[in-house]
Enzyme design. Structure first.
Site, PDB file in Angstrom:
ATOM      1  N   GLY A  47      68.031 -83.108 -25.299  1.00  0.00           N
ATOM      2  CA  GLY A  47      67.897 -83.685 -26.648  1.00  0.00           C
ATOM      3  C   GLY A  47      68.893 -83.187 -27.666  1.00  0.00           C
ATOM      4  O   GLY A  47      69.276 -83.912 -28.585  1.00  0.00           O
ATOM      5  N   GLU A 102      68.249 -77.028 -31.534  1.00  0.00           N
ATOM      6  CA  GLU A 102      67.148 -77.863 -31.045  1.00  0.00           C
ATOM      7  C   GLU A 102      67.255 -79.275 -31.604  1.00  0.00           C
ATOM      8  O   GLU A 102      67.790 -79.481 -32.697  1.00  0.00           O
ATOM      9  CB  GLU A 102      65.806 -77.257 -31.483  1.00  0.00           C
ATOM     10  CG  GLU A 102      65.199 -76.297 -30.475  1.00  0.00           C
ATOM     11  CD  GLU A 102      64.526 -77.022 -29.309  1.00  0.00           C
ATOM     12  OE1 GLU A 102      64.847 -78.200 -29.036  1.00  0.00           O
ATOM     13  OE2 GLU A 102      63.668 -76.390 -28.669  1.00  0.00           O
ATOM     14  N   ASP A 103      66.711 -80.245 -30.857  1.00  0.00           N
ATOM     15  CA  ASP A 103      66.629 -81.609 -31.390  1.00  0.00           C
ATOM     16  C   ASP A 103      65.484 -81.725 -32.389  1.00  0.00           C
ATOM     17  O   ASP A 103      65.642 -82.255 -33.475  1.00  0.00           O
ATOM     18  CB  ASP A 103      66.486 -82.645 -30.262  1.00  0.00           C
ATOM     19  CG  ASP A 103      65.319 -82.373 -29.311  1.00  0.00           C
ATOM     20  OD1 ASP A 103      64.656 -81.303 -29.416  1.00  0.00           O
ATOM     21  OD2 ASP A 103      65.052 -83.225 -28.445  1.00  0.00           O
ATOM     22  N   ASP A 106      58.381 -79.244 -32.974  1.00  0.00           N
ATOM     23  CA  ASP A 106      57.135 -79.988 -33.182  1.00  0.00           C
ATOM     24  C   ASP A 106      55.975 -78.983 -33.208  1.00  0.00           C
ATOM     25  O   ASP A 106      55.719 -78.364 -34.238  1.00  0.00           O
ATOM     26  CB  ASP A 106      57.025 -81.018 -32.058  1.00  0.00           C
ATOM     27  CG  ASP A 106      55.910 -82.009 -32.259  1.00  0.00           C
ATOM     28  OD1 ASP A 106      55.701 -82.443 -33.397  1.00  0.00           O
ATOM     29  OD2 ASP A 106      55.240 -82.367 -31.267  1.00  0.00           O
ATOM     30  N   THR A 107      55.317 -78.768 -32.083  1.00  0.00           N
ATOM     31  CA  THR A 107      54.232 -77.766 -32.053  1.00  0.00           C
ATOM     32  C   THR A 107      54.767 -76.351 -32.210  1.00  0.00           C
ATOM     33  O   THR A 107      54.061 -75.459 -32.662  1.00  0.00           O
ATOM     34  CB  THR A 107      53.461 -77.827 -30.722  1.00  0.00           C
ATOM     35  OG1 THR A 107      54.359 -77.494 -29.656  1.00  0.00           O
ATOM     36  CG2 THR A 107      52.862 -79.201 -30.494  1.00  0.00           C
ATOM     37  N   THR A 110      57.812 -74.666 -27.529  1.00  0.00           N
ATOM     38  CA  THR A 110      59.108 -74.548 -26.848  1.00  0.00           C
ATOM     39  C   THR A 110      59.969 -73.488 -27.528  1.00  0.00           C
ATOM     40  O   THR A 110      60.529 -72.605 -26.873  1.00  0.00           O
ATOM     41  CB  THR A 110      59.855 -75.901 -26.891  1.00  0.00           C
ATOM     42  OG1 THR A 110      58.999 -76.911 -26.381  1.00  0.00           O
ATOM     43  CG2 THR A 110      61.134 -75.840 -26.083  1.00  0.00           C
ATOM     44  N   LEU A 111      60.039 -73.569 -28.843  1.00  0.00           N
ATOM     45  CA  LEU A 111      60.895 -72.641 -29.586  1.00  0.00           C
ATOM     46  C   LEU A 111      60.387 -71.205 -29.465  1.00  0.00           C
ATOM     47  O   LEU A 111      61.179 -70.277 -29.300  1.00  0.00           O
ATOM     48  CB  LEU A 111      60.968 -73.073 -31.050  1.00  0.00           C
ATOM     49  CG  LEU A 111      61.887 -72.249 -31.936  1.00  0.00           C
ATOM     50  CD1 LEU A 111      63.302 -72.192 -31.362  1.00  0.00           C
ATOM     51  CD2 LEU A 111      61.916 -72.840 -33.342  1.00  0.00           C
ATOM     52  N   ARG A 168      68.677 -92.115 -26.439  1.00  0.00           N
ATOM     53  CA  ARG A 168      69.326 -90.891 -26.940  1.00  0.00           C
ATOM     54  C   ARG A 168      70.646 -91.219 -27.623  1.00  0.00           C
ATOM     55  O   ARG A 168      71.094 -90.489 -28.496  1.00  0.00           O
ATOM     56  CB  ARG A 168      69.605 -89.924 -25.782  1.00  0.00           C
ATOM     57  CG  ARG A 168      68.358 -89.359 -25.112  1.00  0.00           C
ATOM     58  CD  ARG A 168      68.767 -88.231 -24.163  1.00  0.00           C
ATOM     59  NE  ARG A 168      67.732 -87.881 -23.208  1.00  0.00           N
ATOM     60  CZ  ARG A 168      66.723 -87.037 -23.437  1.00  0.00           C
ATOM     61  NH1 ARG A 168      66.599 -86.470 -24.618  1.00  0.00           N
ATOM     62  NH2 ARG A 168      65.841 -86.765 -22.506  1.00  0.00           N
TER      63      ARG A 168
HETATM   64  P1  IMP Z   1      57.377 -78.532 -29.095  1.00  0.00           P
HETATM   65  O1  IMP Z   1      57.918 -78.037 -30.411  1.00  0.00           O
HETATM   66  O2  IMP Z   1      57.239 -77.463 -28.051  1.00  0.00           O
HETATM   67  O3  IMP Z   1      56.083 -79.294 -29.290  1.00  0.00           O
HETATM   68  O4  IMP Z   1      58.325 -79.572 -28.388  1.00  0.00           O
HETATM   69  C1  IMP Z   1      59.383 -80.196 -28.909  1.00  0.00           C
HETATM   70  C2  IMP Z   1      59.956 -81.129 -27.830  1.00  0.00           C
HETATM   71  O5  IMP Z   1      59.124 -82.298 -27.676  1.00  0.00           O
HETATM   72  C3  IMP Z   1      61.309 -81.619 -28.236  1.00  0.00           C
HETATM   73  O6  IMP Z   1      62.354 -80.812 -27.747  1.00  0.00           O
HETATM   74  C4  IMP Z   1      61.322 -83.042 -27.687  1.00  0.00           C
HETATM   75  O7  IMP Z   1      61.850 -83.051 -26.366  1.00  0.00           O
HETATM   76  C5  IMP Z   1      59.887 -83.488 -27.638  1.00  0.00           C
HETATM   77  N1  IMP Z   1      59.523 -84.330 -28.798  1.00  0.00           N
HETATM   78  C6  IMP Z   1      58.662 -84.005 -29.793  1.00  0.00           C
HETATM   79  N2  IMP Z   1      58.544 -85.002 -30.688  1.00  0.00           N
HETATM   80  C7  IMP Z   1      59.356 -86.005 -30.274  1.00  0.00           C
HETATM   81  C8  IMP Z   1      59.672 -87.324 -30.813  1.00  0.00           C
HETATM   82  O8  IMP Z   1      59.194 -87.769 -31.860  1.00  0.00           O
HETATM   83  N3  IMP Z   1      60.571 -88.065 -30.079  1.00  0.00           N
HETATM   84  C9  IMP Z   1      61.144 -87.612 -28.930  1.00  0.00           C
HETATM   85  N4  IMP Z   1      60.872 -86.379 -28.397  1.00  0.00           N
HETATM   86  C10 IMP Z   1      59.980 -85.581 -29.066  1.00  0.00           C
HETATM   87 MG    MG Z   2      62.292 -85.061 -24.745  1.00  0.00          MG
END
Ligand code: IMP
Ligand code: MG
Length: 182
Positions: A47, A102-103, A106-107, A110-111, A168
């Site tokens: 991403g 990072e792209d 969210d939660t 991952t970070l 993408r």
């Molecule tokens: P998190 O912060 O661990 O929940 O995960 C983030 C990852 O979820 C990102 O690196 C994306 O790959 C994926 N992701 C979360 N939200 C979106 C979205 O709105 N579109 C596409 N991918 C998303």
């Molecule tokens: Mg993804």
């Protein structure tokens, strides 16, 4: 691609021009912060690739790039947030000034995992730059040093972000219609 030609797209959230302008601003902040030094950008595949390439070209500090890939999964109880490295970095980061790219955050699971893993390898400094930030869905608190845009709680595609690996390559960011959420 024209947003009207993409099935499932509801509306454009950020145009190519808005993204370009904002990346220029963030790159200027980063250039100022790391002036006189060297940087290592670490991109999280896949991403972050489009954002990292655009950002790197605007940063006025000598830099190296490296990539890692992660996979996320749930355990048998269905608990979310488990992450492992699927492809590791090519080079070590000991003593380096690392900027993790990072792209989207969210939660935060991952970070958090990436920061724990990378900080244990002895970088001189470790900071985070994300293209998109969706703080309304944060479950674990993580430090975000640089971000281009805060976004609403809607699924988005484009500029590196995918829907089932598609879209993408869009040069804008679009919100998907709710029925296409996954
Ligand atoms: P998190 O912060 O661990 O929940 O995960 C983030 C990852 O979820 C990102 O690196 C994306 O790959 C994926 N992701 C979360 N939200 C979106 C979205 O709105 N579109 C596409 N991918 C998303
Ligand atoms: Mg993804």
């Amino acid at each position: 691609m024209n947003p009207d030609d993409i099935p499932g797209v509801e509306r454009v959230l950020f145009t190519a021009e808005q993204i370009d302008a904002r990346i220029g601003e963030v790159a200027a902040q980063i250039s100022q912060k790391y002036k006189g030094g060297h940087l290592k950008l670490i991109g999280v595949l896949k991403g972050s690739v489009f954002f990292m390439a655009a950002l790197a070209r605007r940063i006025e500090v000598p830099l190296k790039i490296d990539f890692l890939a992660i996979s996320s999964f749930s355990n048998k109880t269905g608990a979310p947030g488990l992450v492992r490295i699927a492809k590791d970095l090519d080079e070590n980061i000991e003593g380096e000034d690392v900027l993790l790219i990072e792209d989207i955050v969210d939660t935060g699971f991952t970070l958090r995992y990436l920061l724990q893993t990378l900080s244990s390898r002895g970088p001189n400094s470790l900071a985070v730059c994300t293209f998109l930030d969706r703080t309304s869905r944060r479950i674990v608190q993580v430090p975000v040093d640089y971000r281009c845009f805060e976004i609403p709680d809607r699924f988005v595609v484009g500029f590196g972000l995918d829907y089932h690996q598609l879209y993408r390559n869009l040069d804008f960011v679009a919100v998907m219609k709710p029925e296409r959420n996954s």
